[in-house]
Design an enzyme around this catalytic site. Structure first.
Site, PDB file in Angstrom:
ATOM      1  N   ASP A 111       0.859  -1.201   0.000  1.00 24.15           N
ATOM      2  CA  ASP A 111       0.000   0.000   0.000  1.00 24.15           C
ATOM      3  C   ASP A 111       0.881   1.232   0.000  1.00 24.15           C
ATOM      4  OD1 ASP A 111      -1.981  -1.786   2.341  1.00 24.15           O
ATOM      5  OD2 ASP A 111      -2.517  -1.354   0.265  1.00 24.15           O
ATOM      6  N   ASP A 129      -7.239  -1.263  -4.453  1.00 23.21           N
ATOM      7  CA  ASP A 129      -8.306  -0.885  -3.506  1.00 23.21           C
ATOM      8  C   ASP A 129      -9.182   0.209  -4.104  1.00 23.21           C
ATOM      9  OD1 ASP A 129      -5.966  -1.069  -0.765  1.00 23.21           O
ATOM     10  OD2 ASP A 129      -7.243  -2.611  -1.620  1.00 23.21           O
TER      11      ASP A 129
HETATM   12  C1  LIG Z   1     -11.123  -1.960  -0.642  1.00 23.64           C
HETATM   13  C2  LIG Z   1     -11.353  -3.360  -0.176  1.00 23.64           C
HETATM   14  C3  LIG Z   1     -10.152  -3.894   0.553  1.00 23.64           C
HETATM   15  C4  LIG Z   1      -9.398  -4.910  -0.316  1.00 23.64           C
HETATM   16  O1  LIG Z   1     -10.273  -6.020  -0.620  1.00 23.64           O
HETATM   17  C5  LIG Z   1      -9.798  -7.038  -1.417  1.00 23.64           C
HETATM   18  O2  LIG Z   1      -8.662  -7.156  -1.779  1.00 23.64           O
HETATM   19  C6  LIG Z   1     -10.864  -8.029  -1.798  1.00 23.64           C
HETATM   20  C7  LIG Z   1     -10.808  -8.381  -3.257  1.00 23.64           C
HETATM   21  C8  LIG Z   1     -10.718  -9.301  -1.042  1.00 23.64           C
HETATM   22  C9  LIG Z   1     -11.051  -9.159   0.429  1.00 23.64           C
HETATM   23  C10 LIG Z   1     -10.384 -10.294   1.141  1.00 23.64           C
HETATM   24  C11 LIG Z   1     -12.540  -9.245   0.649  1.00 23.64           C
HETATM   25  C12 LIG Z   1     -13.143  -7.927   0.867  1.00 23.64           C
HETATM   26  C13 LIG Z   1     -13.075  -7.509   2.302  1.00 23.64           C
HETATM   27  C14 LIG Z   1     -13.994  -6.339   2.522  1.00 23.64           C
HETATM   28  C15 LIG Z   1     -13.320  -5.252   3.220  1.00 23.64           C
HETATM   29  O3  LIG Z   1     -12.138  -5.289   3.458  1.00 23.64           O
HETATM   30  C16 LIG Z   1     -14.161  -4.072   3.568  1.00 23.64           C
HETATM   31  C17 LIG Z   1     -13.880  -2.981   2.622  1.00 23.64           C
HETATM   32  C18 LIG Z   1     -14.725  -1.773   2.900  1.00 23.64           C
HETATM   33  C19 LIG Z   1     -14.261  -0.631   2.042  1.00 23.64           C
HETATM   34  C20 LIG Z   1     -15.458   0.140   1.501  1.00 23.64           C
HETATM   35  C21 LIG Z   1     -15.760  -0.182   0.082  1.00 23.64           C
HETATM   36  C22 LIG Z   1     -13.392   0.256   2.856  1.00 23.64           C
HETATM   37  C23 LIG Z   1     -12.227   0.789   2.313  1.00 23.64           C
HETATM   38  C24 LIG Z   1     -10.985   0.646   2.997  1.00 23.64           C
HETATM   39  C25 LIG Z   1      -9.809   0.888   2.400  1.00 23.64           C
HETATM   40  C26 LIG Z   1      -9.701   1.173   0.925  1.00 23.64           C
HETATM   41  O4  LIG Z   1      -9.702   2.568   0.725  1.00 23.64           O
HETATM   42  C27 LIG Z   1      -9.686   2.915  -0.654  1.00 23.64           C
HETATM   43  C28 LIG Z   1      -8.567   0.758   3.171  1.00 23.64           C
HETATM   44  C29 LIG Z   1      -7.695  -0.313   2.570  1.00 23.64           C
HETATM   45  C30 LIG Z   1      -6.437  -0.512   3.369  1.00 23.64           C
HETATM   46  O5  LIG Z   1      -6.756  -1.058   4.650  1.00 23.64           O
HETATM   47  C31 LIG Z   1      -5.438  -1.428   2.658  1.00 23.64           C
HETATM   48  O6  LIG Z   1      -4.333  -1.659   3.509  1.00 23.64           O
HETATM   49  C32 LIG Z   1      -6.094  -2.744   2.284  1.00 23.64           C
HETATM   50  C33 LIG Z   1      -5.146  -3.643   1.515  1.00 23.64           C
HETATM   51  O7  LIG Z   1      -4.649  -2.957   0.365  1.00 23.64           O
HETATM   52  C34 LIG Z   1      -5.860  -4.933   1.078  1.00 23.64           C
HETATM   53  N1  LIG Z   1      -7.078  -4.635   0.330  1.00 23.64           N
HETATM   54  C35 LIG Z   1      -8.204  -5.382   0.484  1.00 23.64           C
HETATM   55  O8  LIG Z   1      -8.292  -6.363   1.213  1.00 23.64           O
END
Ligand SMILES: CCC[C@@H]1OC(=O)[C@@H](C)C[C@H](C)CCCCC(=O)CCC[C@@H](CC)/C=C/C=C(\COC)CC[C@@H](O)[C@@H](O)C[C@H](O)CNC1=O
Length: 156
Positions: A111, A129
């Site tokens: 990230d 993301d």
């Molecule tokens: C965006 C989904 C997260 C992404 O899901 C993915 O990969 C998917 C394909 C697979 C996951 C295992 C399943 C979804 C989990 C749902 C979730 O998590 C709730 C999400 C809510 C969302 C509102 C829609 C908030 C937003 C937050 C953030 C993003 O702001 C832009 C902060 C990101 C940072 O914490 C960063 O460290 C995260 C890191 O990059 C890993 N990313 C993931 O796990």
């Protein structure tokens, strides 16, 4: 089918930017872009948003594979002539795969986009993301518009 091109573009941009970060920044390094608002900070996350379920890689592999299969199926079956739906699904597909590649290859997600919203340091995130969130947003707009169209058809 062009919607898969959107996913490929997201994956390429996501992986390229993550590669630049890993190559040029030490973990924790931060570059001030806009003071008190936008920084490029090298960060890793072994979990999902806000670091939830840190280290549960198998859970993420299974969830992501299901999400990817579901999105691909929907793109093929339902997004043929629907731009908004296709773009939304394509963005989500690209985002999911982008983070999946990190989870398989690096065992953690890179990230670097670090924004402060009203002095709250929002969790550092990445292009994948962003594509996922924008895709979710567009899907919600699509569903609202579909609902309205249905209602108008009934009332017509
Ligand atoms: C965006 C989904 C997260 C992404 O899901 C993915 O990969 C998917 C394909 C697979 C996951 C295992 C399943 C979804 C989990 C749902 C979730 O998590 C709730 C999400 C809510 C969302 C509102 C829609 C908030 C937003 C937050 C953030 C993003 O702001 C832009 C902060 C990101 C940072 O914490 C960063 O460290 C995260 C890191 O990059 C890993 N990313 C993931 O796990």
């Amino acid at each position: 089918m062009g919607y898969f091109i959107i996913a490929l573009f997201v994956i390429a941009l996501d992986q390229f930017t993550k590669w630049l970060i890993v190559k040029n920044l030490e973990l924790g390094d931060s570059i001030e872009v806009i003071p008190n608002f936008f920084y490029i900070t090298s960060h890793r996350n072994t979990g999902a948003a806000w670091g939830i379920l840190a280290g549960q890689m198998w859970f993420f592999y299974i969830i992501t594979i299901l999400v990817v299969i579901g999105l691909a199926y929907y793109i093929i079956k339902h997004a043929k002539n629907n731009l908004l739906l296709g773009v939304s699904l394509g963005l989500m597909l690209g985002g999911a795969i982008g983070n999946f590649i990190d989870r398989v290859w690096r065992k953690e997600v890179v990230d670097f986009i670090h924004v402060y919203i009203f002095n709250y340091s929002f969790p550092v995130f990445n292009i994948a993301d962003s594509a996922l969130c924008i895709g979710v947003g567009l899907l919600i707009i699509y569903m609202i518009l579909e609902e309205k169209a249905e209602k108008e058809k009934k009332n017509a």
